[in-house]
Design a protein around this motif. Structure first.
Motif, mmCIF file in Angstrom:
data_model
loop_
_atom_site.group_PDB
_atom_site.id
_atom_site.type_symbol
_atom_site.label_atom_id
_atom_site.label_comp_id
_atom_site.label_asym_id
_atom_site.label_seq_id
_atom_site.Cartn_x
_atom_site.Cartn_y
_atom_site.Cartn_z
ATOM 1 N N ASP A 122 -18.563 -57.906 38.286
ATOM 2 C CA ASP A 122 -17.508 -57.231 39.333
ATOM 3 C C ASP A 122 -18.069 -55.840 39.830
ATOM 4 O OD1 ASP A 122 -17.874 -55.868 36.790
ATOM 5 O OD2 ASP A 122 -15.843 -55.641 36.421
ATOM 6 N N LEU A 123 -19.004 -55.176 39.187
ATOM 7 C CA LEU A 123 -19.541 -53.905 39.732
ATOM 8 C C LEU A 123 -20.479 -54.100 40.764
ATOM 9 C CD1 LEU A 123 -20.393 -51.698 36.646
ATOM 10 C CD2 LEU A 123 -18.291 -51.721 37.950
ATOM 11 N N ILE A 124 -21.264 -55.106 40.834
ATOM 12 C CA ILE A 124 -22.224 -55.375 41.827
ATOM 13 C C ILE A 124 -21.530 -56.086 42.959
ATOM 14 C CG2 ILE A 124 -24.394 -56.618 42.148
ATOM 15 C CD1 ILE A 124 -24.665 -54.281 40.119
ATOM 16 N N GLU A 125 -20.659 -56.837 42.853
ATOM 17 C CA GLU A 125 -20.057 -57.509 43.862
ATOM 18 C C GLU A 125 -19.294 -56.334 44.663
ATOM 19 O OE1 GLU A 125 -17.629 -60.586 42.182
ATOM 20 O OE2 GLU A 125 -19.017 -62.260 42.574
ATOM 21 N N TYR A 126 -18.918 -55.327 44.005
ATOM 22 C CA TYR A 126 -18.170 -54.281 44.685
ATOM 23 C C TYR A 126 -19.092 -53.703 45.412
ATOM 24 C CZ TYR A 126 -16.315 -49.464 45.326
ATOM 25 O OH TYR A 126 -15.996 -48.197 45.993
ATOM 26 N N ILE A 127 -20.305 -53.425 44.963
ATOM 27 C CA ILE A 127 -21.332 -52.806 45.897
ATOM 28 C C ILE A 127 -21.916 -53.700 46.938
ATOM 29 C CG2 ILE A 127 -23.789 -51.939 45.546
ATOM 30 C CD1 ILE A 127 -23.236 -51.075 42.513
ATOM 31 N N GLU A 138 -16.721 -43.164 42.558
ATOM 32 C CA GLU A 138 -15.345 -42.813 42.092
ATOM 33 C C GLU A 138 -14.762 -43.904 41.901
ATOM 34 O OE1 GLU A 138 -17.274 -41.031 43.959
ATOM 35 O OE2 GLU A 138 -17.699 -38.898 43.125
ATOM 36 N N LYS A 139 -14.485 -44.570 43.171
ATOM 37 C CA LYS A 139 -13.508 -45.815 43.276
ATOM 38 C C LYS A 139 -14.018 -46.824 42.298
ATOM 39 C CE LYS A 139 -11.257 -45.125 47.705
ATOM 40 N NZ LYS A 139 -11.115 -45.689 49.134
ATOM 41 N N MET A 140 -15.281 -46.951 42.114
ATOM 42 C CA MET A 140 -15.585 -48.107 41.308
ATOM 43 C C MET A 140 -15.567 -47.844 39.929
ATOM 44 S SD MET A 140 -19.647 -49.172 40.979
ATOM 45 C CE MET A 140 -20.050 -47.744 39.895
ATOM 46 N N ILE A 141 -15.468 -46.774 39.629
ATOM 47 C CA ILE A 141 -14.897 -46.368 38.011
ATOM 48 C C ILE A 141 -13.493 -46.321 37.764
ATOM 49 C CG2 ILE A 141 -15.023 -44.165 36.451
ATOM 50 C CD1 ILE A 141 -17.724 -43.469 37.450
ATOM 51 N N ARG A 150 -13.504 -49.647 36.237
ATOM 52 C CA ARG A 150 -13.710 -49.368 34.572
ATOM 53 C C ARG A 150 -12.519 -48.443 34.144
ATOM 54 N NH1 ARG A 150 -18.235 -49.481 32.058
ATOM 55 N NH2 ARG A 150 -17.970 -47.633 31.068
ATOM 56 N N ASN A 151 -11.397 -48.976 34.701
ATOM 57 C CA ASN A 151 -10.241 -48.075 34.158
ATOM 58 C C ASN A 151 -10.493 -46.555 33.777
ATOM 59 O OD1 ASN A 151 -9.857 -50.837 33.625
ATOM 60 N ND2 ASN A 151 -7.864 -50.237 33.120
ATOM 61 N N GLY A 152 -11.384 -45.967 34.695
ATOM 62 C CA GLY A 152 -11.464 -44.335 34.728
ATOM 63 C C GLY A 152 -12.698 -44.054 33.584
ATOM 64 N N ILE A 153 -13.235 -44.899 32.876
ATOM 65 C CA ILE A 153 -14.217 -44.857 32.025
ATOM 66 C C ILE A 153 -15.757 -44.423 32.625
ATOM 67 C CG2 ILE A 153 -15.497 -45.454 29.878
ATOM 68 C CD1 ILE A 153 -12.380 -44.668 29.556
ATOM 69 N N GLY A 154 -16.151 -43.442 32.420
ATOM 70 C CA GLY A 154 -17.412 -42.916 32.725
ATOM 71 C C GLY A 154 -17.281 -42.011 33.884
ATOM 72 N N PHE A 155 -18.619 -41.431 34.327
ATOM 73 C CA PHE A 155 -18.640 -40.251 35.446
ATOM 74 C C PHE A 155 -19.546 -40.816 36.468
ATOM 75 C CE2 PHE A 155 -18.396 -38.681 31.111
ATOM 76 C CZ PHE A 155 -17.398 -37.712 31.165
ATOM 77 N N PRO A 156 -19.123 -40.559 37.674
ATOM 78 C CA PRO A 156 -20.132 -41.174 38.764
ATOM 79 C C PRO A 156 -21.417 -40.570 38.846
ATOM 80 C CG PRO A 156 -17.814 -40.191 39.761
ATOM 81 C CD PRO A 156 -18.073 -39.880 38.140
#
Length: 533
Positions: free
Chosen positions: A388-393, A321-324, A328-334
């Motif tokens: 950016d997503l993978i570094e967050y993970i 949820e935080k990642m999106i 991703r500025n709220g675009i997408g669904f967990p």
């Protein structure tokens, strides 16, 4: 002189009045041009090579298929006006419309066009499997035993075995209908179809122009002929930032997707348009049949990856949820609900893997206890667009005590190494080829292990394979969907992937654009689009 002036004014008033009437009538095609950019370039207008979005979008304007998907993914008639399926699900008989004509072309002789017949359909489908054509879409006919013409306007397709998603496959652009005479041409640059637009001009790497097909067979609900637009102009600006600036300046009518270079300029953290754009731009969002995920090579020599408890720890170990919201500025669904995305039967309403640090540590400690390993190490491979997503993970995993490194490679290198089984963990996505969950579940069928097929995780499970094979023989949709859910749960339990999010289509267009409709496969359909002055 005064008399001439009065007459001139009257004439001018009449002309203005006529022009005004024309522009407010139902006929909205007064020299309207829809402009969009294809930054990745278009490589071919031959539908046999409509493999990715850039080619699919262009081909969709030029060609039709036997059947099509509506905006809710239901199969509807297109060039075929009707069809019937045999009781055993193996024989499909199609009846064609009798008023379909191909785009005008000198190859047809004096009349410059010809009626489409079953002979053209049989030719179009069979050419997909021709070694001379070497289409990347030849696989769509893997289930087909024979294709034969019955009469001028009817044909029959026999399958090797029942395959319920087959009609969805026939709606793919690979299965577009071309004239049999096109074997004399190079369809890559000389396309001939039955679609709403035809190719007028193509300067490679610069511009493509499609013009309205006056012979097109579809009409709107008021019996006005489609399409409304006079033309479609496609540019090939390679830089996303340049594309964005051209859109803001009004040089482009439409922008698809959200690039990191301009996402904060357009959207707030909650996925809404920034206030300064709300008076000129429309934002539309819709669920997209695309699952973004990290694949795990189940044949890796890494002992951690081989352990199911470790893989479960990875799935519980970060906050989708935080990642999106923040990346991703709220675009997408967990993607907490399995691999099948929102919008398809087989999607699970129950959450399976939402962020839970206690659960992640529980499975991680279980793994350590079993293997006597204290510090597991993993490497995740990605391309530059997802760093950016993978570094967050990576940061989330490191907080759990999992040493995580990130490797950034070009997409082409990732595809090659992923297919060869050389990557332990890799970021990937799967966009539906056709609207059936079988398309997602096939990624885990052992007979489709890469490089033979798209099973890049090299997952192999006897029960899953049995369910997968059985589901393909079931004609009853509701029963088949029960099988899909069972397989989705089994995949979640075995954890050969780490689903990240179910994607969302984002489209931006200027407020004078009307009639642009959304669909879950992100197909650009322009036949009902028009522009207000």
């Amino acid at each position: 002189m005064r008399q001439h002036t009065i007459i001139y004014c009257i004439l001018a008033s009449v002309i203005i009045s006529l022009y005004s009437c024309k522009n407010t009538s139902k006929d909205k095609r007064s020299h309207m041009v829809f402009r969009y950019n294809e930054h990745a370039n278009i490589t071919s207008l031959d539908p046999a090579f409509a493999k990715d979005q850039r080619n699919i979008w262009a081909c969709h304007q030029i060609y039709n298929t036997l059947v099509k998907q509506d905006h809710n993914l239901h199969i509807k008639p297109d060039l075929a006006k009707s069809w019937r399926i045999s009781e055993d699900g193996k024989t499909y008989t199609f009846q064609l419309r009798d008023s379909i004509f191909f785009h005008q072309h000198p190859i047809f002789g004096e009349d410059s066009t010809k009626q489409m017949t079953a002979e053209d359909v049989v030719f179009s489908l069979k050419r997909l499997t021709s070694t001379d054509v070497a289409s990347p879409g030849s696989w769509v006919l893997d289930q087909v035993e024979a294709i034969k013409q019955i009469s001028k306007l009817s044909l029959q397709i026999e399958l090797k075995q029942a395959f319920p998603p087959f009609l969805g496959i026939l709606s793919m652009k690979y299965c577009s209908i071309v004239p049999k005479e096109s074997k004399q041409l190079n369809l890559r640059k000389t396309p001939i179809g039955t679609g709403p637009f035809y190719l007028k001009r193509w300067l490679e790497n610069e511009k493509m122009v499609l013009r309205r097909n006056k012979l097109y067979f579809e009409t709107d609900s008021l019996k006005n002929q489609l399409p409304y637009l006079e033309a479609v102009a496609i540019t090939f600006l390679p830089d996303k930032q340049s594309e964005f600036m051209a859109f803001l300046q009004g040089k482009l009518d439409f922008l698809s997707g959200l690039d990191p270079s301009y996402k904060d300029e357009l959207l707030t953290n909650t996925g809404q348009l920034q206030p300064q754009h709300r008076d000129k731009i429309i934002l539309e969002k819709s669920p997209y049949l695309n699952t973004e995920y990290i694949g795990i090579n189940m044949e890796s020599q890494d002992k951690a990856i081989q352990n199911i408890n470790f893989r479960k720890a990875l799935n519980f170990g970060f906050n989708r949820e935080k990642m999106i919201t923040y990346l991703r500025n709220g675009i997408g669904f967990p993607a907490n609900n399995g691999f099948i995305p929102k919008g398809l039967p087989g999607y699970l309403s129950k959450k399976l893997y939402s962020f839970n640090k206690d659960s992640a540590l529980y499975y991680l400690n279980k793994y350590k206890s079993e293997t006597k390993s204290s510090t597991p190490k993993i490497n995740i491979t990605t391309n530059a667009n997802y760093v950016d997503l993978i570094e967050y993970i990576q940061k989330s995993y490191q907080e759990l005590g999992i040493e995580t490194s990130v490797e950034v490679l070009p997409p082409s290198t990732i595809r090659q190494q992923r297919s060869a089984g050389q990557l332990d963990l890799f970021r990937a996505s799967w966009i539906a080829d056709y609207p059936d969950a079988e398309n997602y579940l096939g990624l885990f069928y052992s007979e489709k292990k890469a490089p033979k097929g798209p099973n890049y995780t090299r997952f192999s499970h006897r029960i899953f394979d049995s369910l997968f094979v059985k589901s393909q023989t079931i004609q009853d949709d509701s029963l088949r969907y029960i099988y899909y859910k069972k397989m989705n749960r089994l995949i979640a339990n075995e954890a050969p992937v780490i689903p990240l999010y179910y994607d969302q289509i984002t489209r931006f267009y200027h407020k004078n654009i009307k009639g642009l409709q959304m669909n879950p496969v992100n197909l650009l359909d322009l036949k009902t689009v028009y522009k207000e002055h």
